[in-house]
Design an enzyme around this catalytic site. Structure first.
Site, PDB file in Angstrom:
ATOM      1  N   GLN A 240       0.837  -1.200   0.000  1.00  0.00           N
ATOM      2  CA  GLN A 240       0.000   0.000   0.000  1.00  0.00           C
ATOM      3  C   GLN A 240       0.876   1.256   0.000  1.00  0.00           C
ATOM      4  O   GLN A 240       0.410   2.334  -0.331  1.00  0.00           O
ATOM      5  CB  GLN A 240      -0.934   0.007   1.219  1.00  0.00           C
ATOM      6  CG  GLN A 240      -2.001  -1.064   1.158  1.00  0.00           C
ATOM      7  CD  GLN A 240      -2.983  -1.041   2.313  1.00  0.00           C
ATOM      8  OE1 GLN A 240      -3.251  -2.069   2.904  1.00  0.00           O
ATOM      9  NE2 GLN A 240      -3.533   0.128   2.647  1.00  0.00           N
ATOM     10  N   ARG A 387      -9.533  -0.510   7.220  1.00  0.00           N
ATOM     11  CA  ARG A 387     -10.457   0.391   6.542  1.00  0.00           C
ATOM     12  C   ARG A 387     -10.848   1.587   7.402  1.00  0.00           C
ATOM     13  O   ARG A 387     -12.010   1.968   7.512  1.00  0.00           O
ATOM     14  CB  ARG A 387     -11.722  -0.332   6.097  1.00  0.00           C
ATOM     15  CG  ARG A 387     -12.346   0.438   4.949  1.00  0.00           C
ATOM     16  CD  ARG A 387     -13.428  -0.275   4.235  1.00  0.00           C
ATOM     17  NE  ARG A 387     -13.821   0.523   3.110  1.00  0.00           N
ATOM     18  CZ  ARG A 387     -14.131   0.048   1.920  1.00  0.00           C
ATOM     19  NH1 ARG A 387     -14.113  -1.214   1.697  1.00  0.00           N
ATOM     20  NH2 ARG A 387     -14.479   0.860   0.942  1.00  0.00           N
ATOM     21  N   CYS A 388      -9.849   2.135   8.080  1.00  0.00           N
ATOM     22  CA  CYS A 388     -10.118   3.374   8.804  1.00  0.00           C
ATOM     23  C   CYS A 388      -8.807   4.101   8.957  1.00  0.00           C
ATOM     24  O   CYS A 388      -7.745   3.530   8.798  1.00  0.00           O
ATOM     25  CB  CYS A 388     -10.725   3.104  10.176  1.00  0.00           C
ATOM     26  SG  CYS A 388      -9.671   2.189  11.291  1.00  0.00           S
ATOM     27  N   GLU A 763     -13.121   5.271   4.010  1.00  0.00           N
ATOM     28  CA  GLU A 763     -13.196   4.589   5.289  1.00  0.00           C
ATOM     29  C   GLU A 763     -14.357   5.040   6.162  1.00  0.00           C
ATOM     30  O   GLU A 763     -14.750   4.326   7.091  1.00  0.00           O
ATOM     31  CB  GLU A 763     -11.859   4.776   6.008  1.00  0.00           C
ATOM     32  CG  GLU A 763     -10.752   4.202   5.132  1.00  0.00           C
ATOM     33  CD  GLU A 763      -9.354   4.606   5.553  1.00  0.00           C
ATOM     34  OE1 GLU A 763      -8.444   3.832   5.331  1.00  0.00           O
ATOM     35  OE2 GLU A 763      -9.194   5.697   6.115  1.00  0.00           O
TER      36      GLU A 763
END
Ligand SMILES: Cc1cc2nc3c(=O)[nH]c(=O)nc-3n(C[C@H](O)[C@H](O)[C@H](O)COP(=O)(O)OP(=O)(O)OC[C@H]3O[C@@H](n4cnc5c(N)ncnc54)[C@H](O)[C@@H]3O)c2cc1C
Lengths: 809, 288
Positions: A240, A387-388, A763
């Site tokens: 990522q 996902r945050c 997110e």
């Protein structure tokens, strides 16, 4: 048709052709993805490539007495077997983590969690490698293990990290116990304690955001190829943050950074799992350097779920103090954070608990204090932001559950209590008690729109009737209404706050216009499915008037892309999106000079019109961007250097603060504990909307993962430290059948400091969704006196709630 | 998730398969649809050295009515169980149950015979076969024999099949046209094995239950035939007290494992809830 209408129509047509910001442009990357033509790490086949596989520990905590690799090495097709003894002389048996700790690459004297990497077998194919792992003989002496983080700091607890047992100063200050990692505090403790001592009403609850896993469909993997002649390493991987990986590889391998080519090809989802560095990456690199041929490592599903970074595992003692009429006066939170065997949290380095201090939420809470203790246990390491943005799901869960508990105690409606405590529009930019400056927001408008759309009042009436019917024994179904009003904090971040291992968290864009007016642009971020190739092109299209279809976006090749910190924490749009707009504006400024020269007017006499500069008052005298691009190379004004390109490294002045109002209606079958989501409404405010369709897709995905986390997804350990359910048979990954229908909506409050006013959205739905589901479940049982019900809310756990309440007799 | 080394064989007849299995010995395993065996091999819980694939044997497939029985070939896929019009007419509970197995992809490959021969208490069809009183036809090195489904299951992955024996077909007595039936399965998501499930077949006359048979899935080491519970219902109007008593009797024979689907206590109670719900639906379908 009069002239003005004609002009407007012409302009509208030209605007539409651009497919710029605000339009539902179809995702360009889907052309290859939907045809199975994506190119992932595992698709890579290089001549002579070997395959690696790990020997893993069956124990959660054990001393390694001996490792015998001779049987494995004797298997035909096995090329090498690496153990810590091989890595130690290279100084590579441990690697640094993003959190300032070190992490074993291959276990040296002890294993600290089940499935920990012990040896790396390299063979001619994956099958032989896998066969050979069974032939490595490891003798273990099992040791008592710690599974419950609340036992980690017991005086008689076994010491887990013998490698650092005498190091009582950690990366974030003193350690209180050999199994303690850090204590992190923020806020005014004394003032907070004083408010609590005198408060009318207080609530206190242990809120557990349980351990789970981001579980991207594509697992973590890498291919390393070392060219012994050139001394160059090429590393393809599921990264990522490819540039950060390059720097880290350079620092730990000693190879100069320009001789390391890190490439992240297509990535099949990341959700935080692919931010950190893993033993498999290091072993493939070492294997390739030692053997001089490419080495591939591909994790399988069980390895992914049980070894590479987990998420959450926050045990949050959460308190609110309020006046009798529901004005929240103070918040006090203590978190016990279970980081597993190594602190491999993926947070900006100065933030061992991420941005947990966003936990005052959307409310004007004048006084607050937060303390976080991180501890070691015999579990896989990590603590990534699933996902945050960093620990924001945890923070929002804490505040959004807490306000519900407060409303219950006050006998007040939970929506009304929220509205009463919202930060008011005129208070922005708002300084929170725990140190953030919220850039913008209009919570009241969003909440009202949401409540009106969902029909909040009617739902509460229906619920009242249902509850009566339940009490009379006419139904076995409970109805719950969940609310969550979240504030996210994304776009890390300003260098005064944020760095990763000393690297400031800027991001970048480089835009190059070709002579014929088409474009290639590269960013320091890396899409894992977010649709960057589509949306960055839309920003450029609007900014410089070249159709998005003529703009190619490229990410992931660190040789060609400008340095950036990568994609996670919803930072791509807030940071690289800003860089893109700024770089485009540099190009536009140069284009204006060129156009002025071409039209033989003064620059100031020109005005921008969708895709061209025209002479003010003489609309028929203009030069399109395409014409300007040609001139930029071939007929630039005298003394101007030819070409048309620009780079921007964007240092954000602040984070952005997306927010939203979510509502969930749930029906629960008391006899089985099965919960059905009847409705889920999500209103998101992410500021300026670049592509509504992509936003909707992101919201759907985030909500689905929120649904999973709240309703069943978990990584559980038994008392011996055996990891339970680490396969898709048990790990809850909802299919289309289980996934509720999503209703989406929005308001638009642009970020005042972002060049295009955008805030990031990937997110938000996860962050806001988890507490919304949990609140719905809790609300369903609340009238029966259930108290706080911990997640995950899978059927058996809800059945147990009913059992405790005597509902099954 | 990488299986060990194995050799692959694809005989063309039952005789060849039996001979191969006899020759290859204990390290050979029968391969049907592969949807139970291959996952075990990928996690190396099973490492057979030889796979004997039955898919090349033509006459192991098909559904036919023979007298008062339906005969289903072992290699008939689970999808075919759902799509057979004839089977649907005579024994509709088989399609109802099959629809709740796994997901469509698996049902296209997974076979009826593999499902019942596998011996996993999580499989849905074994309890149903016990409920329906089916008989398994097997062929081995010593010839052919028949085994009642109710006698077949001896432990987890442990059945009355001897090594080298092949299940060729299953014979199922056709229930009375007036029968009521239902299969109720509680699962966490599509594609999941049952937390608990119940198969119920009853007949009614004049508002009274004249026969009942109940099978329970995944609440013990083996599928269960709840014969005592069923017997308690016969002669009653399926009133609440009788059903309560039968449910309690069925719950009493369960011995589920505690796993990620829930603790044992929950799974026992869910067997009861599923049975109760199946009974209600079966009753609504029964004529008489
Ligand atoms: C994700 C997933 C979910 C599933 N969910 C369910 C579910 O909900 N309910 C359910 O019932 N099943 C479920 N299954 C299992 C599926 O139905 C299998 O297809 C079935 O259990 C086995 O049939 P098969 O044809 O695939 O057999 P195989 O996997 O090929 O064989 C299974 C075993 O039976 C033996 N065998 C096969 N055929 C014969 C024969 N003719 N004679 C003797 N021995 C034989 C094999 O040697 C092997 O030991 C699931 C499978 C998966 C992968």
């Amino acid at each position: 048709m009069n002239d003005q209408t004609k002009i407007d129509q012409d302009r509208a047509e030209r605007t539409e052709k651009l497919q710029g910001m605000g339009c539902k442009r179809k995702r360009v990357e889907d052309v290859r993805f939907t045809q199975g033509k994506g190119s992932y790490v595992d698709d890579l086949k290089l001549p002579g490539m070997l395959f690696g596989d790990f020997v893993r520990s069956p124990h959660a905590h054990a001393r390694i007495k001996s490792i015998d690799t001779s049987r494995a090495k004797a298997l035909p097709g096995v090329v090498a077997v690496l153990t810590a003894a091989d890595l130690k002389p290279l100084g590579l048996h441990y690697m640094p983590t993003l959190a300032g700790d070190v992490q074993a690459v291959l276990a040296e004297e002890k294993v600290l969690f089940q499935n920990q990497e012990v040896a790396f077998v390299i063979a001619e194919d994956r099958y032989i490698a896998s066969d050979a792992t069974e032939l490595v003989d490891v003798e273990y002496e099992a040791l008592p293990c710690i599974v419950d983080p609340f036992r980690s700091m017991d005086p008689d607890a076994p010491i887990l990290r013998e490698d650092i047992k005498d190091k009582m100063e950690g990366a974030h200050g003193p350690r209180k116990h050999p199994n303690h990692i850090f204590e992190w505090q923020i806020g005014d403790k004394e003032a907070t304690d004083a408010v609590f001592a005198n408060a009318d009403v207080t609530i206190k609850e242990m809120l557990v955001d349980h351990r789970t896993h981001p579980s991207p469909l594509e697992t973590c993997q890498s291919v390393a190829s070392f060219d012994k002649v050139k001394g160059e390493l090429t590393l393809w991987g599921t990264f990522q943050a490819p540039h950060v990986i390059r720097t880290v590889v350079s620092l730990i391998s000693g190879l100069p950074e320009h001789k390391i080519h890190v490439i992240a090809p297509d990535i099949g989802g990341g959700f935080g799992n692919k931010v950190g560095a893993y033993a498999g990456y290091v072993c493939s690199v070492v294997g390739s350097i030692v053997l001089g041929v490419p080495v591939k490592w591909v994790e399988d599903r069980m390895e992914n779920l049980s070894t590479t970074s987990f998420a959450r595992d926050y045990h949050m003692t959460t308190e609110l103090a309020a006046t009798k009429d529901g004005k929240i006066q103070a918040m006090r939170v203590h978190v016990l954070a279970d980081h597993g065997a190594f602190d491999a949290c993926a947070d900006p380095s100065k933030w061992p608990a991420g941005f947990m201090n966003i936990c005052t939420g959307s409310y004007d809470i004048p006084t607050a204090h937060l303390a976080v203790d991180g501890v070691y246990t015999n579990k896989a390491s990590g603590g990534v932001a699933y996902r945050c943005s960093f620990r924001v799901t945890e923070a929002v869960f804490a505040i959004e559950r807490a306000v519900e508990l407060l409303a219950q105690k006050l006998g007040m409606d939970a929506a009304e209590l929220r509205i009463k405590n919202f930060i008011k529009p005129e208070q922005f930019p708002y300084q929170s008690a725990l140190g953030w400056e919220y850039d913008s927001g209009d919570y009241h408008t969003a909440m009202k729109k949401a409540m009106d759309t969902i029909g909040y009042k009617e739902l509460r009436e229906e619920q009242g009737k249902k509850r009566e019917a339940f009490k009379r024994g006419e139904t076995r179904e409970l109805m719950g209404i969940g609310i969550s009003f979240f504030t996210e904090i994304v776009g890390a971040g300003p260098s005064k706050n944020c760095d990763i291992l000393g690297i400031a968290m800027f991001d970048s864009a480089e835009i190059r216009i070709h002579p014929t007016g088409s474009v290639i642009a590269r960013m320091g971020t890396k899409s894992q499915g977010q649709g960057h190739e589509t949306t960055y092109a839309q920003i450029i299209a609007t900014e410089i008037g070249i159709p998005a279809d003529d703009i190619m976006i490229e990410e992931g090749n660190t040789d060609t892309a400008p340095y950036g910190l990568g994609t996670y924490g919803s930072r791509s749009t807030p940071v690289a999106g800003a860089a893109t707009a700024v770089a485009a504006r540099k190009i536009k400024a140069k284009a204006q000079m060129i156009a002025a020269h071409m039209l033989e007017v003064h620059e100031g006499d020109l005005e921008w019109d969708v895709d061209r500069f025209r002479v003010k008052g003489l609309p028929e005298k203009f030069k399109t961007m395409k014409e300007i691009a040609w001139a930029a190379y071939n007929a630039p004004p005298p003394n101007m250097e030819p070409g048309l390109e620009a780079v921007n490294y964007y240092e954000p002045p602040n984070m952005t603060y997306p927010f939203g109002a979510y509502f969930c209606v749930m029906d629960i079958d008391v006899d089985t504990g099965v919960a059905k989501t009847r409705r889920f409404y999500a209103l998101d405010d992410c500021g300026t909307r670049i592509n509504p369709m992509i936003i909707e897709g992101q919201v759907h995905g985030g909500l689905t993962e929120a649904f999973a986390c709240a309703m069943g997804q978990e990584i559980r350990y038994d008392e011996h430290g055996n990891v339970m359910g680490a396969s898709f048979m048990d790990f809850f990954l909802p299919t289309a059948v289980e996934t509720p229908h999503w209703e989406t909506d929005h308001t638009v409050t642009p970020s005042p400091h972002h060049p295009i006013g955008a805030k990031g959205v990937g997110e938000s739905p996860h962050v806001g969704g988890v507490p919304c589901f949990s609140n719905a479940v809790n609300d369903a049982y609340a009238f029966l006196g259930a108290g706080h019900i911990q997640m995950p809310h899978d059927a058996w756990r809800l059945w147990q709630v009913g059992q405790k309440l005597g509902l099954h007799n | 998730m990488i299986p060990g080394r194995f050799d692959y064989h694809r005989p063309a007849s039952v005789e060849d398969a039996v001979a191969l299995l006899a020759r290859l010995g204990e390290e050979a395993n029968i391969l049907a649809g592969g949807h139970s065996l291959i996952p075990l091999m990928k996690t190396r819980l099973a490492s057979p050295e030889h796979l004997v694939d039955l898919s090349g044997i033509g006459n192991l497939k098909g559904i036919s009515v023979q007298g008062d029985e339906v005969v289903i070939g072992a290699m008939t896929t689970q999808f075919e169980l759902i799509s057979s019009e004839e089977l649907g007419r005579h024994v509709p509970i088989i399609a109802e149950t099959s629809r709740l197995i796994a997901d469509p992809q698996i049902r296209y490959k997974g076979t009826f015979g593999g499902n019942v021969a596998n011996g996993d208490p999580g499989n849905d069809l074994p309890a149903l076969m016990m409920c329906l009183g089916a008989t398994y036809a097997v062929t081995g090195p010593d010839g052919s024999r028949e085994i009642a489904a109710r006698d077949f299951y001896q432990g987890a992955y442990f059945t009355a099949l001897e090594h080298g024996e092949i299940l060729t077909a299953v014979r199922i007595p056709i229930p009375s046209p007036d029968h009521g039936y239902a299969y109720e399965k509680l699962k966490r998501k599509v594609g999941d094995y049952a937390t608990a499930a119940a198969a119920v077949v009853i007949t009614m006359a004049d508002g009274k239950c004249t026969s009942a048979s109940i099978g329970l899935t995944n609440v013990s080491e083996t599928p269960l035939w709840a014969s005592d519970a069923a017997a308690m219902l016969v002669g009653t109007s399926l009133d609440k007290a009788s059903v309560d008593a039968a449910v309690a009797a069925a719950e009493a024979i369960t011995e589920p494992a505690s796993d990620m689907r829930g603790p044992a206590e929950y799974r026992t109670k869910m067997a009861g809830v599923m049975m109760r719900r199946a009974l209600e639906r079966a009753r609504s379908r029964a004529k008489g």
